[in-house]
Design a protein around this motif. Structure first.
Motif, PDB file in Angstrom:
ATOM      1  N   ALA A  13       0.817  -1.174   0.136  1.00  0.00           N
ATOM      2  CA  ALA A  13       0.060   0.092  -0.006  1.00  0.00           C
ATOM      3  C   ALA A  13       1.042   1.454   0.078  1.00  0.00           C
ATOM      4  O   ALA A  13       0.714   2.345  -0.632  1.00  0.00           O
ATOM      5  CB  ALA A  13      -0.926   0.032   1.268  1.00  0.00           C
ATOM      6  N   ALA A  14       1.949   1.056   0.756  1.00  0.00           N
ATOM      7  CA  ALA A  14       2.712   2.511   0.738  1.00  0.00           C
ATOM      8  C   ALA A  14       3.614   2.754  -0.530  1.00  0.00           C
ATOM      9  O   ALA A  14       3.575   3.557  -1.040  1.00  0.00           O
ATOM     10  CB  ALA A  14       3.760   2.091   2.036  1.00  0.00           C
ATOM     11  N   PHE A  16       2.247   1.892  -3.480  1.00  0.00           N
ATOM     12  CA  PHE A  16       1.370   2.234  -4.503  1.00  0.00           C
ATOM     13  C   PHE A  16       1.093   3.578  -4.050  1.00  0.00           C
ATOM     14  O   PHE A  16       1.354   4.348  -4.966  1.00  0.00           O
ATOM     15  CB  PHE A  16       0.041   1.368  -4.396  1.00  0.00           C
ATOM     16  CG  PHE A  16       0.027   0.163  -5.248  1.00  0.00           C
ATOM     17  CD1 PHE A  16       0.181   0.273  -6.476  1.00  0.00           C
ATOM     18  CD2 PHE A  16      -0.311  -1.015  -4.461  1.00  0.00           C
ATOM     19  CE1 PHE A  16      -0.159  -0.729  -7.189  1.00  0.00           C
ATOM     20  CE2 PHE A  16      -0.208  -2.119  -5.284  1.00  0.00           C
ATOM     21  CZ  PHE A  16      -0.074  -2.043  -6.506  1.00  0.00           C
ATOM     22  N   SER A  17       1.182   4.219  -2.972  1.00  0.00           N
ATOM     23  CA  SER A  17       1.063   5.567  -2.704  1.00  0.00           C
ATOM     24  C   SER A  17       2.300   6.275  -3.318  1.00  0.00           C
ATOM     25  O   SER A  17       2.359   7.403  -3.717  1.00  0.00           O
ATOM     26  CB  SER A  17       1.085   5.827  -1.227  1.00  0.00           C
ATOM     27  OG  SER A  17      -0.340   5.275  -0.592  1.00  0.00           O
ATOM     28  N   ALA A  18       3.384   5.855  -3.071  1.00  0.00           N
ATOM     29  CA  ALA A  18       4.635   6.277  -3.518  1.00  0.00           C
ATOM     30  C   ALA A  18       4.788   6.348  -4.964  1.00  0.00           C
ATOM     31  O   ALA A  18       5.105   7.408  -5.718  1.00  0.00           O
ATOM     32  CB  ALA A  18       5.831   5.672  -2.899  1.00  0.00           C
ATOM     33  N   ALA A  20       1.882   6.371  -7.059  1.00  0.00           N
ATOM     34  CA  ALA A  20       1.084   7.443  -7.345  1.00  0.00           C
ATOM     35  C   ALA A  20       1.569   8.891  -7.227  1.00  0.00           C
ATOM     36  O   ALA A  20       1.316   9.804  -7.813  1.00  0.00           O
ATOM     37  CB  ALA A  20      -0.150   7.520  -6.502  1.00  0.00           C
ATOM     38  N   GLU A  21       2.375   9.360  -6.268  1.00  0.00           N
ATOM     39  CA  GLU A  21       2.921  10.509  -5.819  1.00  0.00           C
ATOM     40  C   GLU A  21       4.251  10.916  -6.813  1.00  0.00           C
ATOM     41  O   GLU A  21       4.083  12.054  -7.145  1.00  0.00           O
ATOM     42  CB  GLU A  21       3.313  10.451  -4.170  1.00  0.00           C
ATOM     43  CG  GLU A  21       2.119  10.600  -3.377  1.00  0.00           C
ATOM     44  CD  GLU A  21       2.386  10.213  -1.988  1.00  0.00           C
ATOM     45  OE1 GLU A  21       3.742  10.438  -1.785  1.00  0.00           O
ATOM     46  OE2 GLU A  21       1.599   9.823  -1.095  1.00  0.00           O
ATOM     47  N   THR A  35       7.922   6.347   5.938  1.00  0.00           N
ATOM     48  CA  THR A  35       6.564   6.489   5.928  1.00  0.00           C
ATOM     49  C   THR A  35       5.604   5.569   6.833  1.00  0.00           C
ATOM     50  O   THR A  35       4.783   6.038   7.584  1.00  0.00           O
ATOM     51  CB  THR A  35       5.862   6.251   4.376  1.00  0.00           C
ATOM     52  OG1 THR A  35       6.496   7.057   3.546  1.00  0.00           O
ATOM     53  CG2 THR A  35       4.405   6.448   4.275  1.00  0.00           C
ATOM     54  N   ARG A  97      -6.023   9.217  -7.694  1.00  0.00           N
ATOM     55  CA  ARG A  97      -4.688   8.468  -7.315  1.00  0.00           C
ATOM     56  C   ARG A  97      -4.893   7.165  -8.289  1.00  0.00           C
ATOM     57  O   ARG A  97      -3.870   6.715  -8.501  1.00  0.00           O
ATOM     58  CB  ARG A  97      -5.265   7.819  -5.758  1.00  0.00           C
ATOM     59  CG  ARG A  97      -4.153   7.058  -5.419  1.00  0.00           C
ATOM     60  CD  ARG A  97      -4.513   6.636  -3.884  1.00  0.00           C
ATOM     61  NE  ARG A  97      -3.225   5.716  -3.286  1.00  0.00           N
ATOM     62  CZ  ARG A  97      -3.231   4.614  -3.349  1.00  0.00           C
ATOM     63  NH1 ARG A  97      -4.159   3.799  -3.966  1.00  0.00           N
ATOM     64  NH2 ARG A  97      -2.155   3.932  -2.788  1.00  0.00           N
ATOM     65  N   ILE A 101      -1.773   6.187 -10.459  1.00  0.00           N
ATOM     66  CA  ILE A 101      -1.086   4.705 -10.526  1.00  0.00           C
ATOM     67  C   ILE A 101      -1.148   4.397 -11.720  1.00  0.00           C
ATOM     68  O   ILE A 101       0.075   3.809 -12.305  1.00  0.00           O
ATOM     69  CB  ILE A 101      -1.765   4.033  -9.461  1.00  0.00           C
ATOM     70  CG1 ILE A 101      -1.643   4.350  -8.020  1.00  0.00           C
ATOM     71  CG2 ILE A 101      -1.366   2.400  -9.566  1.00  0.00           C
ATOM     72  CD1 ILE A 101      -2.185   3.382  -6.974  1.00  0.00           C
TER      73      ILE A 101
END
Length: 190
Positions: A13-14, A16-18, A20-21, A35, A97, A101
């Motif tokens: 999950a972290a 995927f967030s990275a 996306a960002e 994080t 988001r 991704i």
């Protein structure tokens, strides 16, 4: 920080967030550990190395996208035309988001053969599933495939355009493009 407080899914999950960002370059073990507020040692309980994490990320994305398109295009009693319009609305909806991704994975695929293969596999399945909806409208295979291709070109192309520049016209654009892409049952095939 506790070394084993996070599970594999938390790391994904972290990641995927990275992704996306900031794209694939932001998916770094040390940044993810910071994080998640854990030590890097926690990472090695779940993954051999960064390559293992990146492969798991690709696999998770692939499985999720294929499961989603199968569910979204499953003949469920709605008219295929309605399903196609609903799918267009879903892709054109407010999921920045998810689009971030999607675009990050596609950018990754431009530089990495392993990601390119996964994107190609997802695209084949998406085109097949959406093509099946167009075929259910009575279009011959070549036309059904071409419409599915245009459908995705439009859906993902929206993510490349600045949303702010067309925000007040987004619904109108979506409706007009949907009318062009999705033939009316019994009407001309376009």
């Amino acid at each position: 920080m506790e070394a084993r407080t996070k599970n594999r899914d938390s790391w994904l999950a972290a990641a995927f967030s990275a992704l996306a960002e900031g794209g694939v370059e932001k998916v770094r073990v040390e940044l993810l550990a910071k994080t998640l507020k854990v030590t890097k040692g926690s990472f090695y309980w779940h993954f051999r190395d960064r390559t293992d994490l990146m492969n798991a990320l690709l696999d998770s994305w692939k499985q999720g996208r294929i499961a989603a398109i199968k569910e979204q295009t499953r003949l469920d009693g709605r008219e295929p035309t309605r399903q196609l319009h609903d799918l267009l609305a879903l892709y054109g909806g407010n999921n920045p988001r998810g689009m971030a991704i999607e675009l990050a994975v596609r950018d990754w695929a431009r530089r990495a053969p392993e990601a390119e293969g996964v994107v190609a596999e997802v695209d084949r399945e998406r085109l097949r599933c959406v093509g099946d909806l167009f075929a259910a409208l009575g279009l011959p295979p070549d036309q059904a495939f071409a419409r599915a291709y245009l459908f995705y070109a439009f859906a993902f192309g929206q993510g490349l355009l600045a949303r702010q520049s067309a925000a007040e016209r987004a619904e109108t654009v979506q409706a007009i493009c949907g009318a062009v892409l999705v033939p009316v049952p019994g009407g001309p095939a376009g």
